[in-house]
Design an enzyme around this catalytic site. Structure first.
Site, mmCIF file in Angstrom:
data_model
loop_
_atom_site.group_PDB
_atom_site.id
_atom_site.type_symbol
_atom_site.label_atom_id
_atom_site.label_comp_id
_atom_site.label_asym_id
_atom_site.label_seq_id
_atom_site.Cartn_x
_atom_site.Cartn_y
_atom_site.Cartn_z
ATOM 1 N N ALA A 154 35.022 78.135 22.341
ATOM 2 C CA ALA A 154 33.904 77.674 21.515
ATOM 3 C C ALA A 154 32.657 78.513 21.798
ATOM 4 C CB ALA A 154 33.629 76.204 21.790
ATOM 5 N N GLU A 155 32.431 78.809 23.066
ATOM 6 C CA GLU A 155 31.264 79.632 23.409
ATOM 7 C C GLU A 155 31.412 81.045 22.852
ATOM 8 O OE1 GLU A 155 29.486 78.232 27.659
ATOM 9 O OE2 GLU A 155 31.640 78.569 27.584
ATOM 10 N N ASP A 160 33.161 81.872 20.194
ATOM 11 C CA ASP A 160 32.951 81.788 18.743
ATOM 12 C C ASP A 160 31.469 81.791 18.397
ATOM 13 O OD1 ASP A 160 35.621 81.778 18.164
ATOM 14 O OD2 ASP A 160 35.787 79.594 18.123
ATOM 15 N N GLU A 195 49.130 73.945 8.704
ATOM 16 C CA GLU A 195 49.980 74.047 9.906
ATOM 17 C C GLU A 195 49.119 73.974 11.155
ATOM 18 O OE1 GLU A 195 51.465 78.013 9.821
ATOM 19 O OE2 GLU A 195 52.684 77.633 8.055
ATOM 20 N N LYS A 247 47.507 75.321 14.456
ATOM 21 C CA LYS A 247 47.203 76.658 14.944
ATOM 22 C C LYS A 247 47.600 76.681 16.416
ATOM 23 C CE LYS A 247 43.165 79.715 15.304
ATOM 24 N NZ LYS A 247 43.717 80.535 16.310
ATOM 25 N N ASP A 304 48.088 77.621 20.061
ATOM 26 C CA ASP A 304 47.256 78.417 20.946
ATOM 27 C C ASP A 304 48.141 79.191 21.912
ATOM 28 O OD1 ASP A 304 44.929 79.449 21.819
ATOM 29 O OD2 ASP A 304 44.333 77.717 23.022
ATOM 30 N N ARG A 356 50.236 91.722 19.574
ATOM 31 C CA ARG A 356 49.355 92.147 18.500
ATOM 32 C C ARG A 356 48.541 93.364 18.917
ATOM 33 N NH1 ARG A 356 44.380 89.281 17.195
ATOM 34 N NH2 ARG A 356 43.487 90.382 15.435
ATOM 35 N N TYR A 398 55.822 81.765 11.856
ATOM 36 C CA TYR A 398 55.171 81.269 10.643
ATOM 37 C C TYR A 398 54.988 82.327 9.569
ATOM 38 C CZ TYR A 398 51.450 83.055 13.669
ATOM 39 O OH TYR A 398 50.716 83.828 14.520
ATOM 40 N N LYS A 457 38.782 75.352 13.162
ATOM 41 C CA LYS A 457 38.792 75.201 14.623
ATOM 42 C C LYS A 457 38.299 73.818 15.022
ATOM 43 C CE LYS A 457 39.378 79.424 16.554
ATOM 44 N NZ LYS A 457 38.576 79.923 17.590
ATOM 45 N N CYS A 490 41.689 73.483 59.531
ATOM 46 C CA CYS A 490 42.419 72.583 58.641
ATOM 47 C C CYS A 490 41.844 71.169 58.766
ATOM 48 C CB CYS A 490 43.895 72.592 58.998
ATOM 49 S SG CYS A 490 44.814 71.288 58.165
ATOM 50 N N CYS A 498 44.776 68.894 60.593
ATOM 51 C CA CYS A 498 45.264 69.017 61.965
ATOM 52 C C CYS A 498 44.323 69.818 62.853
ATOM 53 C CB CYS A 498 46.651 69.643 61.981
ATOM 54 S SG CYS A 498 46.654 71.370 61.492
ATOM 55 N N CYS A 536 46.176 76.439 55.958
ATOM 56 C CA CYS A 536 46.318 75.974 57.327
ATOM 57 C C CYS A 536 47.409 76.831 57.955
ATOM 58 C CB CYS A 536 46.740 74.512 57.334
ATOM 59 S SG CYS A 536 47.289 73.959 58.948
ATOM 60 N N CYS A 553 51.627 71.105 60.624
ATOM 61 C CA CYS A 553 50.487 70.308 60.151
ATOM 62 C C CYS A 553 50.994 69.041 59.443
ATOM 63 C CB CYS A 553 49.659 71.145 59.190
ATOM 64 S SG CYS A 553 48.368 70.211 58.367
HETATM 65 S S1 IVH Z 1 48.773 82.862 10.217
HETATM 66 C C1 IVH Z 1 47.427 87.035 8.433
HETATM 67 N N1 IVH Z 1 49.522 80.615 11.320
HETATM 68 O O1 IVH Z 1 45.855 82.364 15.281
HETATM 69 C C2 IVH Z 1 47.196 86.095 9.560
HETATM 70 N N2 IVH Z 1 48.315 82.181 12.655
HETATM 71 O O2 IVH Z 1 42.950 83.005 15.110
HETATM 72 C C3 IVH Z 1 48.447 85.375 9.879
HETATM 73 N N3 IVH Z 1 48.007 81.474 14.960
HETATM 74 O O3 IVH Z 1 46.054 85.817 15.127
HETATM 75 C C4 IVH Z 1 48.210 84.347 10.870
HETATM 76 N N4 IVH Z 1 49.072 79.562 14.788
HETATM 77 O O4 IVH Z 1 47.960 84.626 16.311
HETATM 78 C C5 IVH Z 1 48.871 81.783 11.496
HETATM 79 N N5 IVH Z 1 50.301 78.607 12.170
HETATM 80 C C6 IVH Z 1 49.663 79.772 12.350
HETATM 81 C C7 IVH Z 1 49.102 80.146 13.584
HETATM 82 C C8 IVH Z 1 48.432 81.373 13.694
HETATM 83 C C9 IVH Z 1 48.417 80.371 15.596
HETATM 84 C C10 IVH Z 1 47.210 82.541 15.600
HETATM 85 C C11 IVH Z 1 47.564 83.942 15.168
HETATM 86 C C12 IVH Z 1 46.261 84.522 14.694
HETATM 87 C C13 IVH Z 1 45.252 83.620 15.290
HETATM 88 C C14 IVH Z 1 43.971 83.653 14.469
#
Ligand code: IVH
Length: 674
Positions: free
Chosen positions: A38-39, A41, A118, A120, A122, A141, A229, A314, A408, A411, A426, A431
């Site tokens: 978040a930071e 971003d 879908e 996302k 992590d 990637r 995906y 997000k 420690c 002990c 330790c 111990c």
């Molecule tokens: S679609 C053309 N679907 O999130 C882009 N990405 O922040 C195709 N990620 O780089 C990505 N779950 O590595 C897609 N259900 C999902 C995903 C997903 C995780 C990742 C992916 C991407 C990153 C973007």
């Protein structure tokens, strides 16, 4: 005046670029971010906003102009067949609405309607290439243009099909996410903490760190999984829904998804997922919204770094403030002394938290956390409470700095920080705090699984002096236990019977229960299969050890250190005397269950995309044995390219001949279902 602002903007942009680059390096290359997503971003958005206001300030090397990521140099660099794009982010409803409107304005009546939503995942993005249905290449990637060749490591991930099911195109490239389930992440970090190693900040970094191991056998020990995906390149599919279903038909695990048709449905799907994601086994940092129609997707096009047809929403990480009341230390079973923050109880991500591990001295220093500080807390991977940062502006001057103890706390022996480790340990092998943790581990479910022998009972047994090591457990009587405070006849009898029942555990569990560093459950199983008995394992030379799949030099050293301890020899003697099954020969060990259980196979010729050793390992993983000669008892001969006389022999004896594809499909079946 306007110039002044512009100048400021320019300065700030320069600062931000520098900072963002540094954080990207930490995130993608070191796998050790120092700020939350978040930071990050926030910094990124600030830079984007400046560049939007002053487009002429955009520099070609600005992080906003790159596809993202970096290539580490540790792996072979391979150019991607086409750029691997990332996603643009949405942070609130209005971002989603703006995206919806953009898509609407390019839609045509003949387009398939709807959006796929879908999770996302992590994890770490991977691109896999299948040639004639066989996994030929696995890339990270990287920077989006060039990836790192992690083929060997990807092959160890159970949910990655090594061969596709029938119906595949001659060349197929897919994209997905490799991840580490949350529970495994928590376990891995705990193990690393106990081993004095640095910990991973979150499941994503743990997955990345695991997949980008130079030694694939280390990757193999991590229970990585994957979800797919995307199909890259030309395919004759008109919607995202069809893509997911085709992927599934080919044997890929795919995420679950919703199909939405209106902005209202999108927004409500977002809130449903925000709740649902806590119940998934993996971490999600948002959801991905994709236009269902693939032609519409192409028509919408892409910016330098993301397609316009998809967007990532997000979820904000839930963060709360609390106070550090104290910092205490605990001694684990390997003697590692772990600092823990005692917190003013606070609710975060669904539970009340009153302590957070600080892992080690370096982390305390990096955070600069002091007793009395107000801190920001969140759950890493939704499970582990962690202090994200200290609110230094809230300091009153009353805060106290914490120092790791030099002796420690249990002990009083000397504590030491060894070179190359982040932990203090330790140094005493006897111990009591270590012994306590060792016994708790010994009795735990994956180890000897002794019901009724939890921490409180371990404490009582140690205090009474009835037990000095795990071996003593097997000589306890009901009468002994009756002498413990608050111990009734019935519970005493129950505990004795579960201790006795644990004698029947196989060698793998007993070995794991010993708690040797780096010898986890999986490796214990491998060792039991390879050596067949505890004695054979104890007497194996370092060379013999290092020949075992999944044992690297570090593990050999750990095993040697454990074996050289007199206390371990004594312990094993007690086990032998007590008649533990795990000390006996392993003819009785249960073989791996799989489609090839009890079957002997012969391999001839070269198999596409794998070495002979990998093929043999795969046979073993499927429960089978490999032999070098064909006989009537051979179940099948796997015939690769330019097979030798063994193929001839198989035909003569009427032994089944398997193509590499058929062989790999067995593994795909076993490992991707369920
Ligand atoms: S679609 C053309 N679907 O999130 C882009 N990405 O922040 C195709 N990620 O780089 C990505 N779950 O590595 C897609 N259900 C999902 C995903 C997903 C995780 C990742 C992916 C991407 C990153 C973007």
């Amino acid at each position: 005046m306007a110039d002044m602002t512009r100048q400021k903007a320019e300065e700030r942009a320069r600062e931000l670029r520098q900072e963002i680059r540094e954080h990207q390096y930490r995130y993608y290359v070191l796998d050790r971010p120092t700020i939350s997503d978040a930071e990050f971003d926030k910094l990124y958005r600030e830079l984007e906003a400046i560049e939007k206001q002053y487009p002429d300030l955009v520099t070609p090397d600005s992080p906003t102009q790159r596809v993202g990521g970096a290539v580490s140099g540790a792996f072979r660099a391979v150019p991607h067949s086409s750029p691997v794009l990332s996603l643009a982010n949405a942070f609130d409803d209005s971002d989603v609405m703006a995206y919806y409107q953009r898509v609407r304005s390019s839609s045509r009546p003949e387009d398939a309607p709807g959006f796929v939503v879908e999770p996302k995942i992590d994890g770490l993005s991977v691109i896999l290439r299948y040639e004639n249905g066989i996994l030929a290449l696995g890339l990270t990637r990287g920077d989006g243009i060039t990836g790192e060749d992690v083929t060997q490591n990807v092959r160890t991930v159970r949910s990655v099909p090594l061969a596709l099911r029938p119906g595949y195109p001659p060349l197929m490239e897919v994209r997905g996410e490799v991840y580490l389930p949350r529970e495994d992440f928590a376990r891995l970090n705990k193990e690393r903490e106990e081993a004095g190693l640095s910990v991973f900040a979150n499941p994503r970094n743990a997955a990345a760190g695991s997949l980008r191991q130079l030694d694939p056998s280390v990757t193999a020990q991590r229970p990585l999984r994957a979800l797919f995906y995307e199909i890259r390149g030309d395919v004759n599919l008109s919607t995202e829904v069809e893509v997911l279903s085709f992927l599934k038909d080919m044997g890929f695990p795919v995420p679950e998804y919703d199909l939405c048709y209106s902005p209202d449905e999108l927004l409500s799907a977002i809130s449903v997922w925000d709740e649902k994601r806590h119940r998934l086994t993996y971490d999600t940092d948002g959801i991905v919204i994709k236009v269902n129609d693939r032609r519409l997707f192409s028509r919408l096009g892409a910016t330098a770094h993301s397609p316009r047809g998809h967007i990532a929403f997000k979820f904000p990480a839930e963060q709360v403030e609390t106070k550090v009341l104290d910092i205490i230390v605990q001694v684990g079973r390997t003697g590692v002394i772990t600092p823990t923050a005692i917190l003013e109880p606070v609710r975060v991500s669904g539970s009340t938290v009153s302590r957070a591990t600080l892992h080690n001295e370096d982390i305390i220093r990096e955070l600069d956390v002091r007793i009395g500080d107000t801190v920001v807390l969140q759950k890493a991977g939704e499970v582990i409470p962690e202090i994200v940062k200290v609110l230094k502006e809230k300091r009153t001057g009353e805060e106290r700095e914490f120092r790791m103890p030099e002796v420690c706390p249990s002990c009083g022996s000397q504590a030491q920080r060894f070179p190359g480790e982040v932990a203090w340990r330790c140094t005493s092998a006897t111990c009591p705090a270590r012994l306590r943790e060792q016994l708790i581990h010994f009795a735990s479910r994956d180890a000897m699984d002794i019901r009724g022998l939890g921490p409180a009972m371990v404490d009582a047994l140690l205090e009474s002096g009835l037990v000095k090591d795990a071996g003593d457990l097997y000589f306890l009587t009901v009468d002994d236990l009756r002498r413990l405070p608050r111990m009734g006849e019935k519970s005493a009898a129950n505990l004795i019977s579960s201790i006795q029942a644990s004698k029947d555990n196989p060698m793998a569990k007993l070995l794991f229960a010993l708690g040797i560093r780096h010898v986890g459950l999986r490796l214990s199983q491998t060792i039991a299969e390879q050596f067949g008995s505890m004695d054979a394992f104890m007497n194996a030379t370092p060379e013999e050890l290092s020949q075992v799949r999944d044992i690297g030099p570090e593990t050999v050293r750990a095993i040697e250190a454990a074996r050289s301890q007199e206390s371990l020899r004594r312990l094993l003697d007690k086990f032998r005397k007590a008649g533990l099954r795990g000390m006996q020969d392993a003819a009785k060990e249960e073989p791996v269950e799989g489609p090839l259980s009890g079957k002997t196979l012969v391999i001839t010729g070269t198999l596409p995309g794998m070495t002979r050793k990998e093929a043999e390992e795969l046979v073993a993983r499927l429960g089978g044995k490999v032999s070098s000669s064909v006989s009537k008892n051979t179940y099948a001969v796997i015939a690769g390219e330019s097979p030798g006389s063994k193929l001839q022999k198989a035909r003569e004896l009427g032994v089944k001949v398997m193509s590499p594809q058929e062989f790999l499909e067995l593994s795909t079946d076993k490992e991707t279902r369920g």
